[in-house]
Design an enzyme around this catalytic site. Structure first.
Site, PDB file in Angstrom:
ATOM      1  N   HIS A  59       0.827  -1.220   0.000  1.00  0.00           N
ATOM      2  CA  HIS A  59       0.000   0.000   0.000  1.00  0.00           C
ATOM      3  C   HIS A  59       0.860   1.270   0.000  1.00  0.00           C
ATOM      4  CE1 HIS A  59      -3.921  -2.029   0.930  1.00  0.00           C
ATOM      5  NE2 HIS A  59      -3.113  -2.926   1.421  1.00  0.00           N
ATOM      6  N   ASN A 137     -10.465  -2.999   2.547  1.00  0.00           N
ATOM      7  CA  ASN A 137     -10.258  -2.885   1.099  1.00  0.00           C
ATOM      8  C   ASN A 137     -11.596  -2.727   0.393  1.00  0.00           C
ATOM      9  OD1 ASN A 137     -11.437  -5.393   0.461  1.00  0.00           O
ATOM     10  ND2 ASN A 137      -9.501  -6.480   0.472  1.00  0.00           N
TER      11      ASN A 137
END
Ligand code: HEM
Length: 496
Positions: A59, A137
């Protein structure tokens, strides 16, 4: 007319010394050599040399915005208090400041935001009881169900350690040996694998938590963020066209919308289950490769999040922000989800390395101003300020008969489930790796299914034959047509 030059503050060093020449270094004569006692030059260059911190191990590319969460006071039709004593949910209209970081997973800090990749959806609530993070997510599920496999799934998805290219053969080698990944892959290779931008995607906590009420009663819970901008995704061809000219289209879209005053919103919903093993289900409720079917576990609305303020500094508010699955407030607790427990170690561990041991003292990470932080922790690199020690700075231990801090009362006692069993290393019993992937395949619109097959076969065509065959076998277990169509796309036999 006043010269804007007059009102500008004077440039100084970090020591507060005024700088009278920021254009030339100090030299003997105008051609040099340079002198080394030039503190201003040394401070400026050596700080520049240290401007970067390690990017996140996953990320790395993300974008941050601030806003607020307004509670409905209810969870579905019931008062919120029935399920949780978390203060932020109790009263209709109660506002809690939030910070959100959207991200991609695999690419580095400057990579394309149009990549086929899950998107991170991490929210930090700054509540009166301290911070609460939901680190989720956009796809509702994950590739694996046990935290011990996380380094492997990420190594397979990240660039090859020799060629430094993302290689389909490595990805599908791992996935073909990981049947629990089929559900996530089915989402990822459909249009949902490339959201149009951050504003038009949903979010989910993915892992299972517990809500706990004032009586100490717990229920299992999953969190979901429903976009109010409509859900929109990109086909691979649309994404390719965007990333040909722009790597940061999603950050740009969010930043510009907030600057225009078009504040994006997401409604927080929960799904709730009683806190037991649910033998009637064909999957384990703590398995994060599964969704909880909506028809059995309806979405219950809890409140609305609005993003209304952009960051003022990318490094301070994006690079240094630290989310974690263990950052919970009273009334929200862990479940026994094996992924969740593993994640909870990993986040603060990496942040102590990536940002530093005092990362929680940074403005973007510490609790909001009206929350008193009272600890006996001290020292470590870049420590500044001292937490409240109860008025006597000499007493940095507890218990003390002289002064210092005391423990909270029983009302803050953590949830205490009863657990007993054999210690072992073993997979869960109800794995059911294929049925939800098959259902997802059947429920797609025709064009989404076509896109899924196209995207899968484009990458699988670059893989070894035995890996292609293994993947086709898995897809056939999900749904016969799924396997057949991928096999046809690859020009191989479906029953190889
Ligand atoms: C055991 C499995 C997992 C492990 C060990 C793990 C570990 C990590 C680590 C080390 C980071 C970097 C954090 C940082 O540097 O600040 C991270 C970031 C992140 N992870 Fe995970 N992760 C796991 C599973 C998941 C799952 C299942 C999700 C989604 C539900 C997820 C969502 C995220 C998000 C959104 C971020 C970025 C947070 C941010 O924006 O700063 N992770 N993860």
């Amino acid at each position: 007319m006043s010269d804007p030059q007059d009102s500008k503050p004077i440039l100084t060093t970090r020591q507060g010394h005024p700088v009278h020449n920021n254009q030339q270094q100090r030299t003997v004569g105008s051609r040099g050599p340079a002198t080394l006692e030039n503190y201003h030059f040394l401070e400026k260059i050596s700080h520049f040399d240290r401007e970067r911190i390690p990017e996140r191990v996953v990320h790395a590319r993300g974008f941050v915005a601030h806003g607020e969460f307004a509670a409905y006071g209810t969870i579905g039709d019931e008062p919120a208090a029935k399920y949780t004593r978390a203060k932020l949910f109790q009263t209709r209209g109660k506002k809690t400041p939030v910070t959100i970081r959207f991200s991609t997973v695999i690419g580095g800090r400057d990579s394309s935001e149009a990549a086929r990749d899950p998107r991170g959806f991490a929210v930090k609530f700054r509540t009166e009881d301290g911070n609460w993070d939901v680190v989720g997510n956009n796809l509702q599920v994950f590739f694996i169900r046990d935290a011990i496999k996380f380094p492997d799934v990420i190594h397979a998805l990240k660039p090859d350690p020799v060629t430094f290219r993302q290689e389909p053969n490595r990805i599908f080698d791992f996935m073909s040996n990981t049947p629990e990944s089929m559900h996530m892959l089915t989402w990822l290779f459909s249009p949902y694998g490339i959201p149009k931008n951050y504003r038009t995607m949903r979010g989910s906590g993915v892992n299972t938590y517990r809500l706990v009420n004032v009586h100490g009663e717990g229920v299992l819970v999953k969190f979901h963020w429903m976009t109010q901008q409509g859900e929109h995704n990109l086909t691979q061809a649309e994404a390719d066209a965007i990333q040909a000219t722009e790597l940061g289209h999603a950050s740009k879209d969010l930043y510009e919308a907030i600057e225009r005053g078009e504040y994006p919103q997401w409604e927080l919903n929960v799904q709730i289950m009683s806190d037991d093993e649910h033998p009637e289900l064909d999957f384990d409720p703590l398995d994060d490769t599964k969704i909880w079917p909506e028809e059995r576990f309806p979405y219950l609305s809890v409140g609305m999040m609005t993003l209304n303020r952009n960051i003022t500094d990318h490094h301070n508010e994006n690079e240094q922000i630290a989310f974690g699955t263990g950052v919970l407030v009273d009334g929200i607790d862990f479940s026994d989800d094996k992924m969740l427990i593993g994640r909870t170690f990993s986040y603060s561990d990496t942040q102590r390395y990536r940002v530093g041991p005092n990362y929680l003292q940074l403005p973007v990470n510490r609790p909001r101003e009206d929350v008193q932080v009272s600890t006996n922790q001290g020292g470590g690199q870049m420590s500044y300020g001292v937490d409240n020690r109860g008025g006597n700075p000499h007493i940095n231990f507890e218990p003390s008969s002289v002064a210092g801090l005391q423990e909270a009362d029983e009302s803050y006692r953590e949830y205490r489930p009863f657990v007993s069993g054999q210690v072992m290393k073993a997979p869960i019993e109800r794995q059911n790796n294929y049925s939800q992937a098959g259902r997802r395949f059947r429920e797609m619109a025709d064009w989404e299914r076509d896109d899924l097959i196209l995207n899968l076969t484009t990458l699988l065509a670059r893989c070894d034959k035995h890996i292609q065959e293994k993947m086709v076998w898995h897809f056939s277990q999900c749904d016969e047509n799924y396997g057949r169509r991928v096999a046809e796309g690859l020009g191989i036999a479906a029953n190889a």
